[in-house]
Scaffold this active site. Structure first.
Site, short mmCIF file in Angstrom:
data_model
loop_
_atom_site.label_atom_id
_atom_site.label_comp_id
_atom_site.label_asym_id
_atom_site.label_seq_id
_atom_site.Cartn_x
_atom_site.Cartn_y
_atom_site.Cartn_z
N HIS A 63 0.86 -1.13 -0.08
CA HIS A 63 -0.06 -0.07 0.07
C HIS A 63 1.04 1.23 0.02
O HIS A 63 1.87 1.36 0.61
CB HIS A 63 -1.01 0.15 1.16
CG HIS A 63 -2.26 1.07 1.03
ND1 HIS A 63 -2.11 2.23 1.39
CD2 HIS A 63 -3.28 0.46 0.64
CE1 HIS A 63 -3.22 2.81 1.29
NE2 HIS A 63 -3.92 1.81 0.56
N ASP A 72 -8.03 -5.21 -0.33
CA ASP A 72 -8.33 -5.88 -1.69
C ASP A 72 -8.07 -7.51 -1.65
O ASP A 72 -8.48 -8.18 -2.36
CB ASP A 72 -7.68 -5.43 -3.07
CG ASP A 72 -8.38 -4.10 -3.38
OD1 ASP A 72 -7.49 -3.17 -3.17
OD2 ASP A 72 -9.40 -3.92 -3.64
#
Ligand code: SDX
Length: 393
Positions: free
Chosen positions: A270, A328
């Site tokens: 991320h 996700d």
């Protein structure tokens, strides 16, 4: 020093914008919507309550919650002429391609709420977008499946109505499963906003030119589609299907570490989180609940994902680079268990993030110091030079 948060004053000179909507502490793995921890919102609220929190800055009381839910229910239908837009697409069009087109086309239907300097107009277009996105996403699915569109039902709550529009057929009565609709509602909460991510920045930049909200949200949908952003949940499920078995996890971990291989572990890493994405933990719990409800305790992809997470988090490369599962990683598995086809995953992400995009767009438009966005560049091209006649080139 703002509130209880402190940061280096030099930070503002590099920050894209000031915002009071969402706060992320990437090192701690903390996510707050208007100061409330995501864990508490996911447990105690539903998506429309969180929508009001993001839009207006406070959680609604019971009367405000009911009033907003009724406003949304009264705008879930789309103009009958808009349904004809779908006929222009091939049946195998990706739902995100359809959504970019249809959401942008809403600009052609609502001239009565396009004065973005008027907060009432902004509220009207916001409510229309929040109400109609589920209808538009479900219609994209039905069109691709060759099934008739299902009209919204006002006796159902937001998530249940979406499941109805997705899975009901005219010849049968559809009864939403409350455990599954609550899971979907939580998925929407987890995806509702996330500070200045790529698609939110796209919406802010488009909005800074004075473009209407429908066009700005369409731009956000286009950006979210990318596999490095909102498309990662679809890509992650495809990756798990390709890995197929725990015995092959090592091979893919090796590929993810290989700088000469473009493969990245989908659902991992991320831009901001250098610790667990709090949404990934909540998504894993939601996944467990849904699979248990459906009697799929031994779902092979869920078990593979759990093993993959364990092996990756014990690997020096992922530990040193602080690569953890993000939102996700599990969201594709739980949406697949809910019966949602893979190409719709990012559409549902867009449905949820529309609330965050609108909140951020509103905040930007309401800022009196706001000017049109103009990111600067560092020019590294040719120095000034004169054009030679073509015979001398
Ligand atoms: C979302 O911004 C947001 O908030 C987005 C989002 C939201 O809610 O809006 O949270 C939603 O987009 C989540 C991210 C979904 N994308 C994926 O899961 C795709 C896989 N992840 C990677 O593509 C990547 O992690 C990014 C794009 C998410 C972040 O990339 P960065 O900024 O390069 O990450 P980094 O700086 O932390 O990377 C450090 C190193 C780099 O290698 P070096 O340059 O140091 O050699 O780790 C590598 C990266 O190449 N790396 C990975 C990796 N992610 C980063 N290596 C293997 N697999 C990965 N998944």
């Amino acid at each position: 020093q703002t509130g209880s948060f402190t940061f280096d004053p030099g930070f503002l000179s590099t920050a894209a914008c000031k915002s009071s909507i969402t706060y992320i502490d990437g090192d701690k793995g903390e996510l707050l919507y208007r100061g409330y921890p995501i864990e508490q919102l996911a447990e105690h609220c539903d998506f429309l309550e969180v929508a009001q929190l993001l839009l207006k800055g406070e959680l609604p009381n019971a009367a405000e919650k009911e009033n907003f839910a009724n406003i949304i229910k009264n705008h879930t239908m789309v103009h009958e002429q808009l349904t004809r837009f779908y006929q222009g697409f091939r049946r195998d069009a990706h739902p995100m391609a359809v959504m970019v087109g249809v959401v942008g086309a809403l600009s052609a239907f609502y001239h009565d709420a396009m004065d973005i300097s008027d907060q009432e107009h902004r509220d009207i277009s916001a409510n229309r977008l929040i109400a109609k996105l589920p209808t538009i996403v479900a219609m994209a699915y039905k069109y691709g499946a060759g099934q008739p569109f299902m009209y919204p039902r006002n006796d159902l709550d937001y998530a249940a109505n979406f499941m109805h529009m997705m899975f009901a057929v005219p010849c049968e009565t559809y009864k939403p499963n409350p455990v599954l609709t609550r899971a979907l509602d939580r998925i929407l909460i987890l995806h509702a906003d996330h500070e200045q991510n790529a698609s939110t920045s796209t919406v802010r930049l488009a909005g800074s030119s004075g473009a209407n909200p429908f066009a700005c949200i369409s731009a956000g949908i286009a950006c979210l589609w990318g596999p490095a952003h909102g498309g990662a949940n679809e890509a992650c499920l495809q990756m798990l299907e390709e890995i197929g078995d725990v015995s092959r996890v090592g091979e893919y971990i090796k590929r993810a570490k290989d700088k000469n291989d473009s493969f990245k572990l989908m659902g991992f890493g991320h831009r901001v989180y250098k610790n667990f994405d709090p949404r990934a933990k909540l998504m894993r719990e939601t996944c467990h609940e849904v699979l248990n409800e459906l009697g799929l305790h031994d779902d092979r992809l869920f078990k593979l994902a759990i093993e993959l997470e364990k092996i990756a988090l014990e690997d020096d490369y992922f530990v040193e680079k602080k690569l953890y599962p993000n939102v996700d990683f599990y969201s594709g598995i739980v949406q697949r268990a809910l019966g949602i086809p893979t190409p719709l995953f990012t559409g549902i992400f867009a449905m949820a993030r529309t609330v965050g995009w609108i909140s951020q767009w509103n905040e930007m438009i309401a800022d009196p110091e706001q000017k049109i966005g103009r990111p600067r560049q560092l020019y590294v091209g040719a120095a000034r030079r004169d054009v030679k006649p073509i015979g001398q080139r």
